[in-house]
Scaffold this motif. Structure first.
Motif, PDB file in Angstrom:
ATOM      1  N   ARG A  23       0.821  -1.202   0.000  1.00  0.00           N
ATOM      2  CA  ARG A  23       0.000   0.000   0.000  1.00  0.00           C
ATOM      3  C   ARG A  23       0.861   1.261   0.000  1.00  0.00           C
ATOM      4  O   ARG A  23       1.556   1.549   0.970  1.00  0.00           O
ATOM      5  CB  ARG A  23      -0.909   0.009   1.239  1.00  0.00           C
ATOM      6  CG  ARG A  23      -1.951  -1.111   1.249  1.00  0.00           C
ATOM      7  CD  ARG A  23      -3.081  -0.770   0.282  1.00  0.00           C
ATOM      8  NE  ARG A  23      -4.017  -1.863   0.151  1.00  0.00           N
ATOM      9  CZ  ARG A  23      -4.003  -2.767  -0.827  1.00  0.00           C
ATOM     10  NH1 ARG A  23      -3.072  -2.693  -1.759  1.00  0.00           N
ATOM     11  NH2 ARG A  23      -4.902  -3.718  -0.885  1.00  0.00           N
ATOM     12  N   ASP A  24       0.817   2.007  -1.118  1.00  0.00           N
ATOM     13  CA  ASP A  24       1.452   3.332  -1.213  1.00  0.00           C
ATOM     14  C   ASP A  24       2.877   3.315  -0.671  1.00  0.00           C
ATOM     15  O   ASP A  24       3.273   4.168   0.135  1.00  0.00           O
ATOM     16  CB  ASP A  24       0.629   4.374  -0.456  1.00  0.00           C
ATOM     17  CG  ASP A  24      -0.778   4.513  -1.019  1.00  0.00           C
ATOM     18  OD1 ASP A  24      -0.916   4.444  -2.255  1.00  0.00           O
ATOM     19  OD2 ASP A  24      -1.727   4.664  -0.240  1.00  0.00           O
ATOM     20  N   LEU A  25       3.673   2.372  -1.139  1.00  0.00           N
ATOM     21  CA  LEU A  25       4.984   2.119  -0.545  1.00  0.00           C
ATOM     22  C   LEU A  25       6.053   3.026  -1.154  1.00  0.00           C
ATOM     23  O   LEU A  25       6.319   2.984  -2.359  1.00  0.00           O
ATOM     24  CB  LEU A  25       5.374   0.655  -0.739  1.00  0.00           C
ATOM     25  CG  LEU A  25       6.445   0.140   0.221  1.00  0.00           C
ATOM     26  CD1 LEU A  25       5.898   0.073   1.644  1.00  0.00           C
ATOM     27  CD2 LEU A  25       6.935  -1.238  -0.201  1.00  0.00           C
ATOM     28  N   THR A  26       6.659   3.834  -0.306  1.00  0.00           N
ATOM     29  CA  THR A  26       7.811   4.648  -0.684  1.00  0.00           C
ATOM     30  C   THR A  26       9.032   4.114   0.050  1.00  0.00           C
ATOM     31  O   THR A  26       9.010   3.975   1.280  1.00  0.00           O
ATOM     32  CB  THR A  26       7.588   6.122  -0.331  1.00  0.00           C
ATOM     33  OG1 THR A  26       6.497   6.637  -1.119  1.00  0.00           O
ATOM     34  CG2 THR A  26       8.829   6.950  -0.614  1.00  0.00           C
ATOM     35  N   LEU A  27      10.085   3.811  -0.715  1.00  0.00           N
ATOM     36  CA  LEU A  27      11.309   3.250  -0.154  1.00  0.00           C
ATOM     37  C   LEU A  27      12.473   4.179  -0.440  1.00  0.00           C
ATOM     38  O   LEU A  27      12.586   4.717  -1.551  1.00  0.00           O
ATOM     39  CB  LEU A  27      11.597   1.870  -0.767  1.00  0.00           C
ATOM     40  CG  LEU A  27      10.525   0.800  -0.553  1.00  0.00           C
ATOM     41  CD1 LEU A  27      10.853  -0.442  -1.369  1.00  0.00           C
ATOM     42  CD2 LEU A  27      10.397   0.446   0.923  1.00  0.00           C
ATOM     43  N   GLU A  28      13.324   4.372   0.548  1.00  0.00           N
ATOM     44  CA  GLU A  28      14.490   5.246   0.388  1.00  0.00           C
ATOM     45  C   GLU A  28      15.728   4.606   1.003  1.00  0.00           C
ATOM     46  O   GLU A  28      15.639   3.835   1.959  1.00  0.00           O
ATOM     47  CB  GLU A  28      14.233   6.599   1.067  1.00  0.00           C
ATOM     48  CG  GLU A  28      13.164   7.436   0.392  1.00  0.00           C
ATOM     49  CD  GLU A  28      12.935   8.765   1.081  1.00  0.00           C
ATOM     50  OE1 GLU A  28      12.323   9.651   0.463  1.00  0.00           O
ATOM     51  OE2 GLU A  28      13.366   8.925   2.250  1.00  0.00           O
ATOM     52  N   TYR A  29      16.862   4.968   0.429  1.00  0.00           N
ATOM     53  CA  TYR A  29      18.158   4.610   0.994  1.00  0.00           C
ATOM     54  C   TYR A  29      18.815   5.906   1.465  1.00  0.00           C
ATOM     55  O   TYR A  29      18.945   6.859   0.688  1.00  0.00           O
ATOM     56  CB  TYR A  29      19.042   3.920  -0.041  1.00  0.00           C
ATOM     57  CG  TYR A  29      18.526   2.564  -0.475  1.00  0.00           C
ATOM     58  CD1 TYR A  29      18.848   1.416   0.231  1.00  0.00           C
ATOM     59  CD2 TYR A  29      17.708   2.439  -1.601  1.00  0.00           C
ATOM     60  CE1 TYR A  29      18.388   0.170  -0.164  1.00  0.00           C
ATOM     61  CE2 TYR A  29      17.238   1.197  -2.003  1.00  0.00           C
ATOM     62  CZ  TYR A  29      17.583   0.066  -1.279  1.00  0.00           C
ATOM     63  OH  TYR A  29      17.115  -1.163  -1.673  1.00  0.00           O
ATOM     64  N   ARG A  30      19.222   5.930   2.729  1.00  0.00           N
ATOM     65  CA  ARG A  30      19.775   7.156   3.300  1.00  0.00           C
ATOM     66  C   ARG A  30      21.224   6.949   3.719  1.00  0.00           C
ATOM     67  O   ARG A  30      21.577   5.925   4.284  1.00  0.00           O
ATOM     68  CB  ARG A  30      18.955   7.603   4.508  1.00  0.00           C
ATOM     69  CG  ARG A  30      17.521   7.962   4.161  1.00  0.00           C
ATOM     70  CD  ARG A  30      16.805   8.560   5.343  1.00  0.00           C
ATOM     71  NE  ARG A  30      15.472   9.031   4.978  1.00  0.00           N
ATOM     72  CZ  ARG A  30      14.705   9.777   5.755  1.00  0.00           C
ATOM     73  NH1 ARG A  30      15.141  10.139   6.956  1.00  0.00           N
ATOM     74  NH2 ARG A  30      13.526  10.157   5.352  1.00  0.00           N
ATOM     75  N   SER A  31      22.031   7.920   3.407  1.00  0.00           N
ATOM     76  CA  SER A  31      23.409   7.963   3.891  1.00  0.00           C
ATOM     77  C   SER A  31      23.608   9.299   4.587  1.00  0.00           C
ATOM     78  O   SER A  31      22.677  10.111   4.694  1.00  0.00           O
ATOM     79  CB  SER A  31      24.399   7.809   2.736  1.00  0.00           C
ATOM     80  OG  SER A  31      24.319   8.919   1.858  1.00  0.00           O
ATOM     81  N   GLU A  32      24.800   9.539   5.043  1.00  0.00           N
ATOM     82  CA  GLU A  32      25.072  10.785   5.769  1.00  0.00           C
ATOM     83  C   GLU A  32      24.889  12.004   4.880  1.00  0.00           C
ATOM     84  O   GLU A  32      24.467  13.073   5.354  1.00  0.00           O
ATOM     85  CB  GLU A  32      26.506  10.746   6.310  1.00  0.00           C
ATOM     86  CG  GLU A  32      26.855  11.914   7.209  1.00  0.00           C
ATOM     87  CD  GLU A  32      28.237  11.774   7.813  1.00  0.00           C
ATOM     88  OE1 GLU A  32      28.821  12.823   8.156  1.00  0.00           O
ATOM     89  OE2 GLU A  32      28.729  10.635   7.938  1.00  0.00           O
ATOM     90  N   ASN A  33      25.152  11.844   3.580  1.00  0.00           N
ATOM     91  CA  ASN A  33      25.161  12.991   2.688  1.00  0.00           C
ATOM     92  C   ASN A  33      23.955  13.110   1.766  1.00  0.00           C
ATOM     93  O   ASN A  33      23.680  14.188   1.252  1.00  0.00           O
ATOM     94  CB  ASN A  33      26.425  12.972   1.821  1.00  0.00           C
ATOM     95  CG  ASN A  33      27.680  13.028   2.651  1.00  0.00           C
ATOM     96  OD1 ASN A  33      27.739  13.752   3.645  1.00  0.00           O
ATOM     97  ND2 ASN A  33      28.702  12.257   2.263  1.00  0.00           N
TER      98      ASN A  33
END
Length: 266
Positions: A23-33
Motif C-alpha cells: 500500500r502506497d509504498l515509498t522506499l528510500e536509501y539514506r546515507s550521511e550525505n
C-alpha cells in the motif's frame, strides 16, 4: 465447536483478502550525505497462488520492493500486509532466492544446505529436516547431488538447490530476485520451465523480479510495470494466457511491444 454466523463471515472475508498487500509504498536509501528514493507510492495486491512479476529497467526499485516484502528494508511510508498483518521483519513465511550463485555455504553438502533453514528456524528436528530436504531435491531433479558440495555444481544446479532450499521451508510467498539473469540462455529457459512445473505441482505464491519482458510474460500470471527511478506503477497486465508453447505467436510479440512502449515511451 460450531462456528457462529459472524465467525463464518470473518473467515470468508479473510479468504477473500489478497495474500499480500502493498500500500502506497515509498522506499528510500539514506546515507550521511544524501537520500535516494527507490520507489514512490507503489501499490499492488498478490493473490494466493499468483505468479506475480515486478518488471522494469534497472533502478526502478523492483529489487528494493522485494527486500521490503522480505522484511529487510523498512518503508519510508506506506505499508506491507501479509494476510492482513503488517510486515515488520524477516520471517520463514517469506523466503528469497537471489541471482548470485554463491548463496550456498560452501562447506555444507547440498542436502545439508537445503535442510539448514528448517533446522535453524526450529521448524523440525534434524532427521525430519534431512528427510524433507531429500524430497525437495528430488522435486528439482537433484537427488544424485545430495552429497556434493556447491563448488562441484554448475550455475544452473546451484540455482536448483537454492529453489529447493526455499521451497522446503513451505513459505507463504516465494520471493525471487532475477534468479536466472546470470545463466546462459539454454539453462535459463530450462529453469524457467522447471519453475513453472514446480508451481503447477505445489501451487505456491510467487513474487518474481526481472528486467526481461519475455521472462515476465512466460513466468508471470500478472505483471506490474514500474517506471524508471524512482519506481512508480505504470500499469498491471494479465499474462496468464502466455506460455512457452505460444511464445513465438503474434499475440505474444504484440504484448512484448506494448510493454516496451509502456515502460520506455513517455
Amino acid at each position: 465447536m460450531v462456528a457462529t454466523g459472524w465467525q463464518e463471515q470473518q473467515a470468508l472475508a479473510a479468504a477473500a483478502l489478497p495474500l499480500l498487500q502493498v500500500r502506497d509504498l515509498t522506499l528510500e536509501y539514506r546515507s550521511e550525505n544524501r537520500t535516494a528514493r527507490a520507489t514512490h507510492e507503489v501499490g499492488f495486491d498478490v493473490l494466493e497462488g499468483d505468479r506475480y512479476v515486478l518488471l522494469g529497467a534497472s533502478g526502478c526499485g523492483k529489487s528494493s520492493l522485494l527486500k521490503a516484502v522480505a522484511g529487510f528494508l523498512p518503508p519510508r511510508s506506506g505499508e506491507i500486509l501479509l494476510q492482513g498483518v503488517p510486515v515488520r521483519e524477516p520471517g520463514p513465511d517469506r523466503v528469497v532466492v537471489f541471482q548470485e550463485f554463491d548463496q550456498l555455504p560452501p562447506w555444507k553438502r547440498v542436502l545439508d544446505n537445503v535442510a539448514f533453514g528448517l533446522i535453524a528456524s526450529r521448524q523440525c528436528g534434524r532427521d525430519e529436516a534431512r528427510e524433507r530436504a531429500a524430497h525437495a531435491l528430488a522435486t528439482v531433479g537433484l537427488s544424485r547431488a545430495a552429497d556434493a558440495y556447491p563448488h562441484q555444481l554448475s550455475g544452473g544446479m546451484k540455482q536448483r538447490v537454492a529453489i529447493a532450499r526455499a521451497l522446503v521451508m513451505r513459505p507463504r510467498v516465494l520471493l525471487m530476485d532475477e534468479p536466472f539473469a546470470a545463466l546462459d540462455a539454454l539453462t535459463r529457459r530450462s529453469l524457467q520451465e522447471e519453475l513453472l512445473r514446480l508451481w503447477a505441482e505445489l501451487r505456491f505464491t510467487l513474487l518474481f523480479v526481472t528486467h526481461s519482458i519475455e521472462e515476465a510474460l512466460l513466468v508471470g500470471s500478472r505483471v506490474l510495470l514500474l517506471s524508471p527511478h524512482p519506481g512508480r506503477v505504470r500499469a498491471e497486465l494479465d499474462a496468464s494466457g502466455f506460455d512457452f508453447a505460444n511464445s513465438g505467436s503474434a499475440a505474444f510479440q504484440a504484448q512484448q511491444q506494448r510493454i516496451h512502449r509502456l515502460l520506455f515511451e513517455l
